[in-house]
Write a protein that holds these residues in place. Structure first.
Motif, PDB file in Angstrom:
ATOM      1  N   GLN A  77       0.810  -1.223   0.000  1.00 22.54           N
ATOM      2  CA  GLN A  77       0.000   0.000   0.000  1.00 22.54           C
ATOM      3  C   GLN A  77       0.841   1.270   0.000  1.00 22.54           C
ATOM      4  N   ALA A  78       1.978   1.259   0.713  1.00 25.12           N
ATOM      5  CA  ALA A  78       2.795   2.467   0.821  1.00 25.12           C
ATOM      6  C   ALA A  78       3.981   2.469  -0.139  1.00 25.12           C
ATOM      7  N   GLY A  79       4.192   1.339  -0.812  1.00 24.62           N
ATOM      8  CA  GLY A  79       5.302   1.236  -1.738  1.00 24.62           C
ATOM      9  C   GLY A  79       4.848   1.039  -3.171  1.00 24.62           C
ATOM     10  N   LEU A  80       4.378  -0.150  -3.488  1.00 28.18           N
ATOM     11  CA  LEU A  80       4.033  -0.460  -4.876  1.00 28.18           C
ATOM     12  C   LEU A  80       2.894   0.405  -5.401  1.00 28.18           C
ATOM     13  N   ALA A  81       1.889   0.675  -4.564  1.00 27.21           N
ATOM     14  CA  ALA A  81       0.748   1.478  -5.023  1.00 27.21           C
ATOM     15  C   ALA A  81       1.115   2.941  -5.231  1.00 27.21           C
ATOM     16  N   CYS A  82       2.180   3.395  -4.578  1.00 27.77           N
ATOM     17  CA  CYS A  82       2.568   4.807  -4.661  1.00 27.77           C
ATOM     18  C   CYS A  82       3.712   5.061  -5.633  1.00 27.77           C
ATOM     19  N   LEU A  83       4.441   4.003  -6.008  1.00 30.69           N
ATOM     20  CA  LEU A  83       5.600   4.184  -6.873  1.00 30.69           C
ATOM     21  C   LEU A  83       5.580   3.245  -8.075  1.00 30.69           C
ATOM     22  N   ASP A  84       5.626   1.945  -7.830  1.00 33.08           N
ATOM     23  CA  ASP A  84       5.788   0.989  -8.930  1.00 33.08           C
ATOM     24  C   ASP A  84       4.627   1.006  -9.914  1.00 33.08           C
ATOM     25  N   ILE A  85       3.406   0.975  -9.414  1.00 35.66           N
ATOM     26  CA  ILE A  85       2.254   0.900 -10.317  1.00 35.66           C
ATOM     27  C   ILE A  85       2.060   2.193 -11.111  1.00 35.66           C
ATOM     28  N   SER A 103       5.584   8.869  -5.475  1.00 32.39           N
ATOM     29  CA  SER A 103       6.678   8.847  -4.513  1.00 32.39           C
ATOM     30  C   SER A 103       6.593   7.538  -3.742  1.00 32.39           C
ATOM     31  N   GLY A 104       7.622   7.240  -3.014  1.00 33.53           N
ATOM     32  CA  GLY A 104       7.586   6.030  -2.216  1.00 33.53           C
ATOM     33  C   GLY A 104       8.810   5.937  -1.341  1.00 33.53           C
ATOM     34  N   SER A 105       8.595   5.788  -0.046  1.00 32.74           N
ATOM     35  CA  SER A 105       9.710   5.626   0.876  1.00 32.74           C
ATOM     36  C   SER A 105       9.266   4.723   2.005  1.00 32.74           C
ATOM     37  N   LEU A 106       9.972   3.628   2.186  1.00 38.04           N
ATOM     38  CA  LEU A 106       9.653   2.658   3.223  1.00 38.04           C
ATOM     39  C   LEU A 106      10.895   2.465   4.093  1.00 38.04           C
ATOM     40  N   PRO A 107      11.041   3.251   5.166  1.00 40.07           N
ATOM     41  CA  PRO A 107      12.264   3.204   5.968  1.00 40.07           C
ATOM     42  C   PRO A 107      12.608   1.820   6.511  1.00 40.07           C
ATOM     43  N   ALA A 108      11.622   1.087   7.019  1.00 42.35           N
ATOM     44  CA  ALA A 108      11.912  -0.236   7.573  1.00 42.35           C
ATOM     45  C   ALA A 108      12.388  -1.197   6.482  1.00 42.35           C
ATOM     46  N   LEU A 109      11.755  -1.141   5.316  1.00 45.35           N
ATOM     47  CA  LEU A 109      12.185  -1.981   4.203  1.00 45.35           C
ATOM     48  C   LEU A 109      13.603  -1.617   3.772  1.00 45.35           C
ATOM     49  N   SER A 110      13.902  -0.333   3.726  1.00 42.75           N
ATOM     50  CA  SER A 110      15.229   0.113   3.328  1.00 42.75           C
ATOM     51  C   SER A 110      16.287  -0.355   4.324  1.00 42.75           C
ATOM     52  N   LEU A 111      15.982  -0.241   5.616  1.00 43.66           N
ATOM     53  CA  LEU A 111      16.913  -0.725   6.637  1.00 43.66           C
ATOM     54  C   LEU A 111      17.114  -2.227   6.524  1.00 43.66           C
ATOM     55  N   ALA A 112      16.018  -2.963   6.335  1.00 39.87           N
ATOM     56  CA  ALA A 112      16.113  -4.414   6.216  1.00 39.87           C
ATOM     57  C   ALA A 112      16.951  -4.811   5.014  1.00 39.87           C
ATOM     58  N   SER A 113      16.748  -4.126   3.900  1.00 36.14           N
ATOM     59  CA  SER A 113      17.507  -4.427   2.692  1.00 36.14           C
ATOM     60  C   SER A 113      18.980  -4.100   2.876  1.00 36.14           C
ATOM     61  N   ALA A 114      19.286  -2.935   3.474  1.00 33.52           N
ATOM     62  CA  ALA A 114      20.677  -2.544   3.682  1.00 33.52           C
ATOM     63  C   ALA A 114      21.384  -3.502   4.641  1.00 33.52           C
ATOM     64  N   LEU A 115      20.705  -3.889   5.712  1.00 32.86           N
ATOM     65  CA  LEU A 115      21.309  -4.795   6.689  1.00 32.86           C
ATOM     66  C   LEU A 115      21.423  -6.217   6.152  1.00 32.86           C
ATOM     67  N   HIS A 116      20.548  -6.554   5.203  1.00 32.79           N
ATOM     68  CA  HIS A 116      20.617  -7.880   4.598  1.00 32.79           C
ATOM     69  C   HIS A 116      21.922  -8.084   3.838  1.00 32.79           C
ATOM     70  N   GLU A 117      22.507  -7.000   3.345  1.00 31.23           N
ATOM     71  CA  GLU A 117      23.748  -7.094   2.577  1.00 31.23           C
ATOM     72  C   GLU A 117      24.878  -7.708   3.392  1.00 31.23           C
ATOM     73  N   THR A 118      24.846  -7.521   4.725  1.00 26.40           N
ATOM     74  CA  THR A 118      25.913  -8.056   5.581  1.00 26.40           C
ATOM     75  C   THR A 118      25.388  -9.109   6.557  1.00 26.40           C
ATOM     76  N   GLN A 119      24.188  -9.605   6.309  1.00 28.34           N
ATOM     77  CA  GLN A 119      23.625 -10.658   7.169  1.00 28.34           C
ATOM     78  C   GLN A 119      24.526 -11.883   7.126  1.00 28.34           C
TER      79      GLN A 119
END
Length: 219
Positions: free
Chosen positions: A49-57, A196-212
């Motif tokens: 709802q806050a990502g794909l509906a506001c940016l991708d679609i 527009s679209g900004s999902l802070p928790a998703l961004s943090l999860a993705s960034a931290l996943h790089e060094t998981q």
């Protein structure tokens, strides 16, 4: 044929590598941000709802229109804008890798889907729009397919990492499916200047996943 080509485009067997990515969900599960079906539903619904509906679609719609009008200069400009909107290195690489893979695949099919595009990196969304126009898939159906393939992949990630049984995945799917047409309607109705679209928790999860330390999905 248009519906059959859409089924082909959203099939998990399409060799573009989408199965290799979790879009931050693997880290969210590893870090106990998401550890049960209720939390998983909340996470997926929020991203939808806050990502794909506001940016991708809405960007898919703009790319589809530019391609339909054969305005490939605008198409490439929108493509670069969309890539620039990916908030982490991992999300950007996923978008480009899948986009370029789909571009290569489409060019090698018997019908040879080609367009006068430069050698710029291509977003997955951009190539999805190009394929939709070529195969005469209507924009609403194409948007539904785009959302469906994203949702299916997120549930596949959860099934491997939460873990979540097949029945539980199907139960969640039943609960989440009604959100797809709402997200499509909202995204297609969004004025271009409001995209527009900004999902802070998703961004943090993705960034931290790089060094998981241990991960199943690509970083």
């Amino acid at each position: 044929m248009a519906q059959l080509q859409l089924m082909r485009l959203v099939s998990p067997s399409l060799p573009v590598g989408g199965f290799a990515y979790s879009q931050g969900l693997e880290y969210a599960i590893e870090n106990n941000w998401v550890n049960n079906p209720k939390e998983l539903k909340t996470w997926i619904a929020g991203v939808l709802q806050a990502g794909l509906a506001c940016l991708d679609i809405p960007m898919l719609a703009a790319l589809y229109e530019a391609c339909s009008e054969q305005d490939f200069a605008k198409f490439e400009s929108l493509n670069l804008e969309l890539i620039a909107s990916r908030e982490t290195h991992e999300l950007e690489l996923e978008d480009i890798q899948m986009g370029n893979a789909l571009r290569t695949l489409l060019s090698q099919l018997d019908e040879g889907i080609t367009a006068p595009l430069s050698d710029e990196a291509m977003s997955w969304t951009s190539m999805f729009a190009l394929a939709g126009v070529h195969w005469q898939i209507t924009l609403p159906e194409l948007a539904d397919g785009y959302l469906w393939t994203w949702l299916e992949n997120q549930l596949a990630v959860a099934g491997k990492t939460l873990p979540l049984g097949q029945t539980a995945c199907q139960q969640l799917l039943s609960q989440l499916l009604p959100l797809l047409p709402r997200a499509r309607q909202a995204g297609l109705a969004l004025p271009f200047e409001n995209i527009s679209g900004s999902l802070p928790a998703l961004s943090l999860a993705s960034a931290l996943h790089e060094t998981q330390y241990c991960r199943l999905f690509r970083s």
